[in-house]
Scaffold this motif. Structure first.
Motif, PDB file in Angstrom:
ATOM      1  N   UNK A  56     -52.718 -11.399 102.619  1.00  0.00           N
ATOM      2  CA  UNK A  56     -52.338 -12.726 103.099  1.00  0.00           C
ATOM      3  C   UNK A  56     -50.868 -12.707 103.511  1.00  0.00           C
ATOM      4  N   UNK A  57     -50.026 -12.086 102.707  1.00  0.00           N
ATOM      5  CA  UNK A  57     -48.596 -11.945 103.010  1.00  0.00           C
ATOM      6  C   UNK A  57     -48.422 -10.634 103.774  1.00  0.00           C
ATOM      7  N   UNK A  58     -47.882 -10.682 105.004  1.00  0.00           N
ATOM      8  CA  UNK A  58     -47.734  -9.457 105.797  1.00  0.00           C
ATOM      9  C   UNK A  58     -46.953  -8.370 105.058  1.00  0.00           C
ATOM     10  N   UNK A  59     -47.328  -7.124 105.282  1.00  0.00           N
ATOM     11  CA  UNK A  59     -46.727  -5.987 104.579  1.00  0.00           C
ATOM     12  C   UNK A  59     -45.235  -5.848 104.853  1.00  0.00           C
ATOM     13  N   UNK A  60     -44.763  -6.280 106.013  1.00  0.00           N
ATOM     14  CA  UNK A  60     -43.347  -6.126 106.361  1.00  0.00           C
ATOM     15  C   UNK A  60     -42.590  -7.457 106.283  1.00  0.00           C
ATOM     16  N   UNK A  61     -43.083  -8.373 105.437  1.00  0.00           N
ATOM     17  CA  UNK A  61     -42.456  -9.692 105.318  1.00  0.00           C
ATOM     18  C   UNK A  61     -41.297  -9.669 104.325  1.00  0.00           C
ATOM     19  N   UNK A  62     -40.381 -10.616 104.507  1.00  0.00           N
ATOM     20  CA  UNK A  62     -39.225 -10.757 103.625  1.00  0.00           C
ATOM     21  C   UNK A  62     -39.663 -11.092 102.200  1.00  0.00           C
ATOM     22  N   UNK A  63     -40.604 -12.015 102.062  1.00  0.00           N
ATOM     23  CA  UNK A  63     -41.042 -12.441 100.731  1.00  0.00           C
ATOM     24  C   UNK A  63     -41.696 -11.287  99.965  1.00  0.00           C
ATOM     25  N   UNK A  64     -42.362 -10.390 100.656  1.00  0.00           N
ATOM     26  CA  UNK A  64     -42.952  -9.228  99.984  1.00  0.00           C
ATOM     27  C   UNK A  64     -41.865  -8.247  99.556  1.00  0.00           C
ATOM     28  N   UNK A  65     -40.929  -7.953 100.446  1.00  0.00           N
ATOM     29  CA  UNK A  65     -39.876  -6.978 100.136  1.00  0.00           C
ATOM     30  C   UNK A  65     -38.993  -7.440  98.985  1.00  0.00           C
ATOM     31  N   UNK A  66     -38.777  -8.748  98.872  1.00  0.00           N
ATOM     32  CA  UNK A  66     -37.900  -9.281  97.831  1.00  0.00           C
ATOM     33  C   UNK A  66     -38.662  -9.717  96.581  1.00  0.00           C
ATOM     34  N   UNK A  67     -39.966  -9.539  96.559  1.00  0.00           N
ATOM     35  CA  UNK A  67     -40.793 -10.035  95.467  1.00  0.00           C
ATOM     36  C   UNK A  67     -40.539  -9.362  94.134  1.00  0.00           C
ATOM     37  N   UNK A 103     -42.544  -8.893  91.746  1.00  0.00           N
ATOM     38  CA  UNK A 103     -43.683  -8.104  91.260  1.00  0.00           C
ATOM     39  C   UNK A 103     -43.522  -6.628  91.615  1.00  0.00           C
ATOM     40  N   UNK A 104     -42.669  -6.308  92.572  1.00  0.00           N
ATOM     41  CA  UNK A 104     -42.409  -4.906  92.914  1.00  0.00           C
ATOM     42  C   UNK A 104     -41.333  -4.302  92.016  1.00  0.00           C
ATOM     43  N   UNK A 105     -40.734  -5.117  91.153  1.00  0.00           N
ATOM     44  CA  UNK A 105     -39.689  -4.654  90.237  1.00  0.00           C
ATOM     45  C   UNK A 105     -40.049  -4.966  88.798  1.00  0.00           C
ATOM     46  N   UNK A 106     -41.311  -4.790  88.465  1.00  0.00           N
ATOM     47  CA  UNK A 106     -41.810  -5.019  87.108  1.00  0.00           C
ATOM     48  C   UNK A 106     -41.436  -6.406  86.591  1.00  0.00           C
ATOM     49  N   UNK A 107     -41.384  -7.378  87.503  1.00  0.00           N
ATOM     50  CA  UNK A 107     -41.114  -8.754  87.114  1.00  0.00           C
ATOM     51  C   UNK A 107     -39.642  -9.098  86.955  1.00  0.00           C
ATOM     52  N   UNK A 108     -38.729  -8.149  87.194  1.00  0.00           N
ATOM     53  CA  UNK A 108     -37.298  -8.448  87.084  1.00  0.00           C
ATOM     54  C   UNK A 108     -36.952  -9.584  88.044  1.00  0.00           C
ATOM     55  N   UNK A 109     -36.213 -10.533  87.566  1.00  0.00           N
ATOM     56  CA  UNK A 109     -35.957 -11.763  88.317  1.00  0.00           C
ATOM     57  C   UNK A 109     -34.521 -11.873  88.804  1.00  0.00           C
ATOM     58  N   UNK A 110     -34.403 -12.516  89.946  1.00  0.00           N
ATOM     59  CA  UNK A 110     -33.118 -12.952  90.474  1.00  0.00           C
ATOM     60  C   UNK A 110     -33.221 -14.453  90.679  1.00  0.00           C
ATOM     61  N   UNK A 124     -28.155 -14.535  90.989  1.00  0.00           N
ATOM     62  CA  UNK A 124     -27.797 -14.237  89.604  1.00  0.00           C
ATOM     63  C   UNK A 124     -28.883 -13.331  89.032  1.00  0.00           C
ATOM     64  N   UNK A 125     -28.471 -12.262  88.349  1.00  0.00           N
ATOM     65  CA  UNK A 125     -29.433 -11.343  87.730  1.00  0.00           C
ATOM     66  C   UNK A 125     -28.771 -10.620  86.575  1.00  0.00           C
ATOM     67  N   UNK A 126     -29.579  -9.991  85.760  1.00  0.00           N
ATOM     68  CA  UNK A 126     -29.047  -9.265  84.604  1.00  0.00           C
ATOM     69  C   UNK A 126     -28.377  -7.953  84.988  1.00  0.00           C
ATOM     70  N   UNK A 127     -28.826  -7.305  86.052  1.00  0.00           N
ATOM     71  CA  UNK A 127     -28.307  -5.984  86.406  1.00  0.00           C
ATOM     72  C   UNK A 127     -28.189  -5.871  87.923  1.00  0.00           C
ATOM     73  N   UNK A 128     -26.992  -5.616  88.468  1.00  0.00           N
ATOM     74  CA  UNK A 128     -26.837  -5.523  89.918  1.00  0.00           C
ATOM     75  C   UNK A 128     -27.614  -4.364  90.543  1.00  0.00           C
ATOM     76  N   UNK A 129     -28.090  -3.426  89.733  1.00  0.00           N
ATOM     77  CA  UNK A 129     -28.933  -2.354  90.265  1.00  0.00           C
ATOM     78  C   UNK A 129     -30.199  -2.948  90.885  1.00  0.00           C
ATOM     79  N   UNK A 130     -30.714  -4.025  90.301  1.00  0.00           N
ATOM     80  CA  UNK A 130     -31.883  -4.708  90.850  1.00  0.00           C
ATOM     81  C   UNK A 130     -31.586  -5.182  92.273  1.00  0.00           C
ATOM     82  N   UNK A 131     -30.427  -5.788  92.481  1.00  0.00           N
ATOM     83  CA  UNK A 131     -30.071  -6.287  93.806  1.00  0.00           C
ATOM     84  C   UNK A 131     -30.020  -5.134  94.816  1.00  0.00           C
ATOM     85  N   UNK A 132     -29.398  -4.026  94.432  1.00  0.00           N
ATOM     86  CA  UNK A 132     -29.300  -2.866  95.327  1.00  0.00           C
ATOM     87  C   UNK A 132     -30.693  -2.338  95.659  1.00  0.00           C
TER      88      UNK A 132
END
Length: 150
Positions: free
Chosen positions: A59-70, A72-79, A100-108
């Protein structure tokens, strides 16, 4: 909840010049669409990036922004994130992005994934970044920063 996390500020401006064309998005002709969207509680729901149609397509295109930033691709780590658009004239328009996040490595990690897969990336031009530490909140009777490692 992110009580003692990191904060990142990432300035991005809309792409300029003839390297990219205009971004064409479908427009809802309903007169109250924008106002309704701003007050719709579903605006803050998690997006199921793995949802599929009955025909088996995502439903969500494979190359979409919401998918890339989701998350669920980071074991639920939140920003906790927010974009602030600004317009100070034809040569000074853009978006200030704050997260805002616990670890800037997530952002990178998310930024690298978006560079590789996000179709929206070709319409942006990165201008600046900063990282700042936000102290954890103090509990009653504690001094600010008391729980930080020595």
């Amino acid at each position: 909840m992110v009580a003692d996390g990191q904060v990142l500020h990432d300035g991005a401006r809309a792409g300029h010049g003839d390297a990219v064309g205009p971004l064409e998005l479908p427009v809802d002709d309903h007169p109250g669409a924008v106002e309704t969207a701003q007050h719709d509680p579903r605006l803050y729901d998690d997006v199921d990036i793995f949802a599929k149609t009955p025909q088996g397509r995502y439903v969500i295109p494979l190359r979409s922004h919401v998918r890339a930033a989701g998350p669920r691709l980071d074991a639920g780590a939140r920003m906790l994130r927010r974009g602030y658009g600004y317009d100070a004239g034809p040569d000074d328009r853009g978006l200030l992005f704050v997260a805002f996040m616990r670890d800037p490595v997530l952002f990178a990690r998310v930024q690298h994934r978006m560079t590789a897969t996000d179709e929206l990336s070709r319409f942006t031009e990165h201008r600046a970044s900063a990282v700042a530490y936000v102290l954890p909140g103090a509990l009653p009777g504690e001094d600010l920063g008391e729980r930080l490692p020595a």
